[in-house]
Scaffold this active site. Sequence first.
Site, PDB file in Angstrom:
ATOM      1  N   HIS A   1       0.824  -1.201   0.000  1.00  0.00           N
ATOM      2  CA  HIS A   1       0.000   0.000   0.000  1.00  0.00           C
ATOM      3  C   HIS A   1       0.862   1.256   0.000  1.00  0.00           C
ATOM      4  CE1 HIS A   1      -2.319   3.120   2.461  1.00  0.00           C
ATOM      5  NE2 HIS A   1      -2.985   3.039   1.328  1.00  0.00           N
ATOM      6  N   SER A   2       0.448   2.247  -0.792  1.00  0.00           N
ATOM      7  CA  SER A   2       1.014   3.594  -0.723  1.00  0.00           C
ATOM      8  C   SER A   2       2.526   3.603  -0.972  1.00  0.00           C
ATOM      9  CB  SER A   2       0.655   4.222   0.631  1.00  0.00           C
ATOM     10  OG  SER A   2       0.912   5.587   0.661  1.00  0.00           O
ATOM     11  N   MET A   3       3.308   4.082   0.010  1.00  0.00           N
ATOM     12  CA  MET A   3       4.771   4.103  -0.117  1.00  0.00           C
ATOM     13  C   MET A   3       5.308   2.751  -0.555  1.00  0.00           C
ATOM     14  SD  MET A   3       7.555   4.498   2.990  1.00  0.00           S
ATOM     15  CE  MET A   3       7.067   2.904   3.698  1.00  0.00           C
TER      16      MET A   3
ATOM     17  N   HIS B   1      -7.765   6.792   0.611  1.00  0.00           N
ATOM     18  CA  HIS B   1      -6.441   6.192   0.431  1.00  0.00           C
ATOM     19  C   HIS B   1      -6.276   4.902   1.234  1.00  0.00           C
ATOM     20  CE1 HIS B   1      -2.168   6.075  -0.376  1.00  0.00           C
ATOM     21  NE2 HIS B   1      -1.834   6.296   0.883  1.00  0.00           N
TER      22      HIS B   1
END
Length: 371
Positions: free
Chosen positions: A172-174, A347
Amino acid sequence: MKISAMKLNYPCRARDLEYQIPNTQQLQSSRSTEEMTSQRSLRLLQKLANVTQQSFRLSHGQSSSTSLKTLTKHYDEVSIPVPWGHIAGKWYGPKHVRPILGMHGWQDNAGTFDTLAPLLPQHLSFLSIDAPGHGHSSWLPPGVMYHSIDYVQLVLRIMEEYNWKKVSIMAHSMSSINGFVFASLFPDKVDMFIGLDILKPLIRSPKHIVNALSERLADSLKLERRLRSGSEPPAYEWDQLVERLHQGTDKSVDLEACKYLLQRNSKPSSHEPHKYYFSRDNRLKNSLFYTLSNEIVLEMASHITAPHLFIKALQASYYEDKKYYDSALAVLRQNPNFEYHEVDGTHHVHLNEPEKVAHIINSFINKCRPL
């Protein structure tokens, strides 16, 4: 939007569900000096399980449109040795089955998958890790700055520790960015990659890169001085801590879901009774990042050949000029094993509303690693 109170009144072992409260009478009858000193940590667990916060939650509103479900699945805490200490993780499922490696976003931790892990296919294992400086994992040594590429090498370290020839990644994300980089640099080592909400390294203007590097290098020295002083980070009442996490993610993490991250990301203050502080490494705020051109990112995208699923949350930003996102997506679509999906949510939709992504993820997993 209303979110119903979480119910934690069913039997389970402590490591099956982190928020189970020990029996108070048992604690009182067998209290030792060591146990008395741990009571403030116990209050943290009690806060995590406290369902009386509903009025606080409802007064602030929620981004989720459905009730967050409380699910539990057995896991074991694991510790993976690395040169600077250890990487902590939560291993769901049998140890003899190579797991899907779960990797979280910036300043989050392994708890980001707490609500999704129980919904994943039962024939596979799942290993959700805390990145260095996050959760229960070791911080990097003094004088060392965090850099995105370190998390890419971390995958190689974990593969070496467990003697994996291939790796399956859900990130997820980063970590979705880092999974993209890993899959492009080591395409033969990846048998499946699932990215959540951020597609690739973000493209920034040369001016932005230069200014940001200058600020982060200078600010990192300030944080080092604070760490050397041994001073404790600011502490907050529990509801304040929840609110700060909620607001700090631009309300991406629902107030109800904050507990999943805070369980591995907060500690009771040693100076202020009944208060808690964020326990992650503050140096993460000045992490160094990729400074890649769009041409390099597109070249990376062309190297990803493994089955690749990407899920975009529609209420989340693209975090860059969308033209760069679209150009990379066009290259990725040339991979016949690439799947793209969009879902309503923030997000952190995978944490707030895991049912919205679970069926997509499970369908993909069952094609790539069937029973």
